[in-house]
Every structure is written in structure tokens, then in C-alpha cells.
Write a protein that holds these residues in place. Structure first.
Motif, PDB file in Angstrom:
ATOM      1  N   GLU A 157     -13.888  83.494  59.260  1.00  0.00           N
ATOM      2  CA  GLU A 157     -14.704  84.649  59.649  1.00  0.00           C
ATOM      3  C   GLU A 157     -16.062  84.623  58.950  1.00  0.00           C
ATOM      4  N   LEU A 158     -16.079  84.222  57.690  1.00  0.00           N
ATOM      5  CA  LEU A 158     -17.332  84.140  56.940  1.00  0.00           C
ATOM      6  C   LEU A 158     -18.258  83.098  57.570  1.00  0.00           C
ATOM      7  N   ILE A 159     -17.736  81.932  57.912  1.00  0.00           N
ATOM      8  CA  ILE A 159     -18.548  80.895  58.559  1.00  0.00           C
ATOM      9  C   ILE A 159     -19.015  81.381  59.934  1.00  0.00           C
ATOM     10  N   PHE A 166     -23.669  83.333  55.133  1.00  0.00           N
ATOM     11  CA  PHE A 166     -22.952  82.894  53.950  1.00  0.00           C
ATOM     12  C   PHE A 166     -23.835  81.979  53.106  1.00  0.00           C
ATOM     13  N   THR A 167     -23.429  81.798  51.861  1.00  0.00           N
ATOM     14  CA  THR A 167     -24.166  80.966  50.911  1.00  0.00           C
ATOM     15  C   THR A 167     -23.230  79.936  50.306  1.00  0.00           C
ATOM     16  N   PHE A 168     -23.684  78.695  50.275  1.00  0.00           N
ATOM     17  CA  PHE A 168     -23.005  77.653  49.518  1.00  0.00           C
ATOM     18  C   PHE A 168     -23.697  77.586  48.165  1.00  0.00           C
ATOM     19  N   GLU A 169     -22.942  77.808  47.094  1.00  0.00           N
ATOM     20  CA  GLU A 169     -23.486  77.726  45.742  1.00  0.00           C
ATOM     21  C   GLU A 169     -22.991  76.435  45.107  1.00  0.00           C
ATOM     22  N   ARG A 201     -27.738  63.268  53.536  1.00  0.00           N
ATOM     23  CA  ARG A 201     -28.219  61.915  53.797  1.00  0.00           C
ATOM     24  C   ARG A 201     -29.622  61.979  54.379  1.00  0.00           C
ATOM     25  N   SER A 202     -30.401  60.933  54.124  1.00  0.00           N
ATOM     26  CA  SER A 202     -31.715  60.796  54.742  1.00  0.00           C
ATOM     27  C   SER A 202     -32.049  59.313  54.791  1.00  0.00           C
ATOM     28  N   MET A 203     -33.106  58.980  55.497  1.00  0.00           N
ATOM     29  CA  MET A 203     -33.540  57.591  55.578  1.00  0.00           C
ATOM     30  C   MET A 203     -34.326  57.175  54.335  1.00  0.00           C
ATOM     31  N   SER A 204     -34.884  58.128  53.623  1.00  0.00           N
ATOM     32  CA  SER A 204     -35.780  57.823  52.512  1.00  0.00           C
ATOM     33  C   SER A 204     -35.121  57.844  51.137  1.00  0.00           C
ATOM     34  N   ARG A 205     -33.969  58.482  51.013  1.00  0.00           N
ATOM     35  CA  ARG A 205     -33.311  58.621  49.718  1.00  0.00           C
ATOM     36  C   ARG A 205     -31.850  58.208  49.833  1.00  0.00           C
ATOM     37  N   THR A 206     -31.262  57.852  48.699  1.00  0.00           N
ATOM     38  CA  THR A 206     -29.825  57.589  48.699  1.00  0.00           C
ATOM     39  C   THR A 206     -29.092  58.911  48.908  1.00  0.00           C
ATOM     40  N   SER A 207     -27.887  58.836  49.455  1.00  0.00           N
ATOM     41  CA  SER A 207     -27.133  60.064  49.728  1.00  0.00           C
ATOM     42  C   SER A 207     -26.704  60.709  48.414  1.00  0.00           C
ATOM     43  N   ILE A 208     -26.430  61.993  48.511  1.00  0.00           N
ATOM     44  CA  ILE A 208     -26.022  62.778  47.349  1.00  0.00           C
ATOM     45  C   ILE A 208     -25.021  63.817  47.834  1.00  0.00           C
ATOM     46  N   SER A 209     -24.076  64.170  46.987  1.00  0.00           N
ATOM     47  CA  SER A 209     -23.108  65.186  47.379  1.00  0.00           C
ATOM     48  C   SER A 209     -23.038  66.285  46.328  1.00  0.00           C
ATOM     49  N   PHE A 210     -22.709  67.466  46.796  1.00  0.00           N
ATOM     50  CA  PHE A 210     -22.622  68.648  45.947  1.00  0.00           C
ATOM     51  C   PHE A 210     -21.243  69.263  46.130  1.00  0.00           C
ATOM     52  N   TYR A 211     -20.725  69.861  45.081  1.00  0.00           N
ATOM     53  CA  TYR A 211     -19.450  70.556  45.143  1.00  0.00           C
ATOM     54  C   TYR A 211     -19.678  71.988  44.683  1.00  0.00           C
ATOM     55  N   GLY A 212     -19.068  72.928  45.405  1.00  0.00           N
ATOM     56  CA  GLY A 212     -19.230  74.334  45.038  1.00  0.00           C
ATOM     57  C   GLY A 212     -18.332  75.226  45.859  1.00  0.00           C
ATOM     58  N   LYS A 213     -18.798  76.425  46.114  1.00  0.00           N
ATOM     59  CA  LYS A 213     -18.008  77.430  46.838  1.00  0.00           C
ATOM     60  C   LYS A 213     -18.926  78.213  47.757  1.00  0.00           C
ATOM     61  N   ILE A 214     -18.376  78.653  48.878  1.00  0.00           N
ATOM     62  CA  ILE A 214     -19.147  79.522  49.760  1.00  0.00           C
ATOM     63  C   ILE A 214     -18.759  80.966  49.489  1.00  0.00           C
ATOM     64  N   LYS A 215     -19.700  81.847  49.757  1.00  0.00           N
ATOM     65  CA  LYS A 215     -19.447  83.279  49.607  1.00  0.00           C
ATOM     66  C   LYS A 215     -20.350  84.010  50.586  1.00  0.00           C
ATOM     67  N   ALA A 216     -20.117  85.286  50.764  1.00  0.00           N
ATOM     68  CA  ALA A 216     -20.948  86.086  51.657  1.00  0.00           C
ATOM     69  C   ALA A 216     -22.347  86.204  51.070  1.00  0.00           C
ATOM     70  N   SER A 217     -23.364  86.089  51.936  1.00  0.00           N
ATOM     71  CA  SER A 217     -24.748  86.272  51.495  1.00  0.00           C
ATOM     72  C   SER A 217     -25.035  87.748  51.321  1.00  0.00           C
ATOM     73  N   ARG A 218     -26.030  88.046  50.526  1.00  0.00           N
ATOM     74  CA  ARG A 218     -26.399  89.443  50.275  1.00  0.00           C
ATOM     75  C   ARG A 218     -27.330  90.011  51.332  1.00  0.00           C
ATOM     76  N   THR A 219     -27.828  89.164  52.250  1.00  0.00           N
ATOM     77  CA  THR A 219     -28.762  89.640  53.278  1.00  0.00           C
ATOM     78  C   THR A 219     -28.000  90.086  54.511  1.00  0.00           C
ATOM     79  N   SER A 220     -28.707  90.743  55.427  1.00  0.00           N
ATOM     80  CA  SER A 220     -28.094  91.168  56.674  1.00  0.00           C
ATOM     81  C   SER A 220     -27.766  89.939  57.519  1.00  0.00           C
ATOM     82  N   SER A 221     -26.816  90.085  58.420  1.00  0.00           N
ATOM     83  CA  SER A 221     -26.342  88.910  59.141  1.00  0.00           C
ATOM     84  C   SER A 221     -26.828  88.826  60.571  1.00  0.00           C
ATOM     85  N   THR A 222     -27.176  87.644  60.964  1.00  0.00           N
ATOM     86  CA  THR A 222     -27.307  87.244  62.357  1.00  0.00           C
ATOM     87  C   THR A 222     -26.773  85.838  62.403  1.00  0.00           C
TER      88      THR A 222
END
Length: 170
Positions: A35-37, A42-45, A145-166
Motif C-alpha cells: 500500500e505504501l508503494i 514514500f521515502t527510501f532512507e 547503474r550508469s554508463m559513466s560510473r561503476t554501479s553502487i548499491s544502497f541498503y535501507g528502509k522505506i517509510k511514508a514521506s512527510r509530504t502530501s501524496s500523488t
């Protein structure tokens, strides 16, 4: 003997009830995450990052996020990696973008209770391709990923954003 049989049945019933409760809890977590997605708000931190060389870095003191909301997406992710172009790539620094993502697509795997969000964003000198993989409880990883840089990955959690939703990307 009857006492042992009754005790065994009582323990077995308790384990079945506990297993059902765990399954119900997992299903509820997945439903809330889905439902959040679906809300597009939502925010990925990011909590840690891992470069393509395997180096892990804590982001405890460095704000890394991807915010989906009213005006599209706001991305600010640190970058620790290497440029690929030998032609004097003028970019570098963190990955920053504010605007509407392109090719925004959400895929659901209800059997495994996982969600995948894919999109791309243009940059000043490159295009970034994002894959956000979210588990049932909202923990997630992002591969950039991009053509100009090596790939990078992040680990975290999603949560509801504080702004109004659309809804983003729809």
C-alpha cells in the motif's frame, strides 16, 4: 499416558496457532508495504552503501535518500566509486536529481512478498538507472547503474514521506 497425549496435543495446537499468527503477521506487513508503494508517497532512507569493489560504508552521518511524492522524485545519494570514461568525465560527487522519473515501473511478486521499482533519471552528464527491491517488512536495497560510473548499491528502509501524496510515474 492420557496426560502425555493431551499435553502433546496442546503443544501441537499452540505451535499451529503460532505459525498461523506469524504467517498472518508477514502477510499484513507485506500488505502495508505494498500500500505504501502504491501510494507513490514514500521515502527510501539509505543506511549503508556498497561500491562495486565491495567496500561497505555506513551512512549514519550522511543523509542518503530517494523521496517519491507530489512533485516526482528527490534523490540525494552519496557516491563512492570510479568513473568509467577516460575522456575526462566532468561529473562526480553525489547522485542528485529532483523531477519526474522516467520509465517508472512497479512489479509485485506476491508469492515471495517482494516488490521491485525500476526507473531512470537523466543527469547533467549521464543517465542513472535505479532498481529498488523491497521485502515484505519495508527493508530495501537500491542498485544504481550508469554508463559513466561503476554501479553502487544502497541498503535501507522505506517509510511514508512527510509530504502530501500523488502518484509518481503514472
Amino acid at each position: 499416558m492420557k496426560m502425555l497425549i493431551c499435553l502433546g496435543l496442546f503443544i501441537l495446537c499452540g505451535q499451529t496457532t503460532d505459525a498461523q499468527t506469524k504467517m498472518e503477521r508477514k502477510s499484513e506487513e507485506y500488505r502495508e508495504t505494498r500500500e505504501l508503494i502504491d501510494s507513490g508517497n514514500f521515502t527510501f532512507e539509505a543506511r549503508t552503501l556498497r561500491s562495486s569493489a565491495g567496500t561497505g560504508v555506513s551512512l549514519a552521518t550522511n543523509d542518503g535518500h530517494i523521496r517519491f511524492g507530489t512533485d516526482g522524485v528527490d534523490i540525494h545519494l552519496p557516491y563512492f566509486g570510479e568513473g568509467r570514461l577516460s575522456t575526462g568525465y566532468p561529473g562526480g560527487g553525489p547522485i542528485r536529481f529532483v523531477g519526474s522519473p522516467e520509465r517508472y515501473k512497479v512489479q509485485y511478486n506476491d508469492t515471495k512478498r517482494r516488490i521491485r521499482v525500476k526507473f531512470s533519471v537523466p543527469g547533467k552528464f549521464e543517465r542513472h538507472y535505479f532498481t529498488l527491491r523491497v521485502n515484505r517488512s519495508g527493508f530495501a536495497d537500491v542498485v544504481v547503474r550508469s554508463m559513466s560510473r561503476t554501479s553502487i548499491s544502497f541498503y535501507g528502509k522505506i517509510k511514508a514521506s512527510r509530504t502530501s501524496s500523488t502518484r509518481v510515474g503514472r
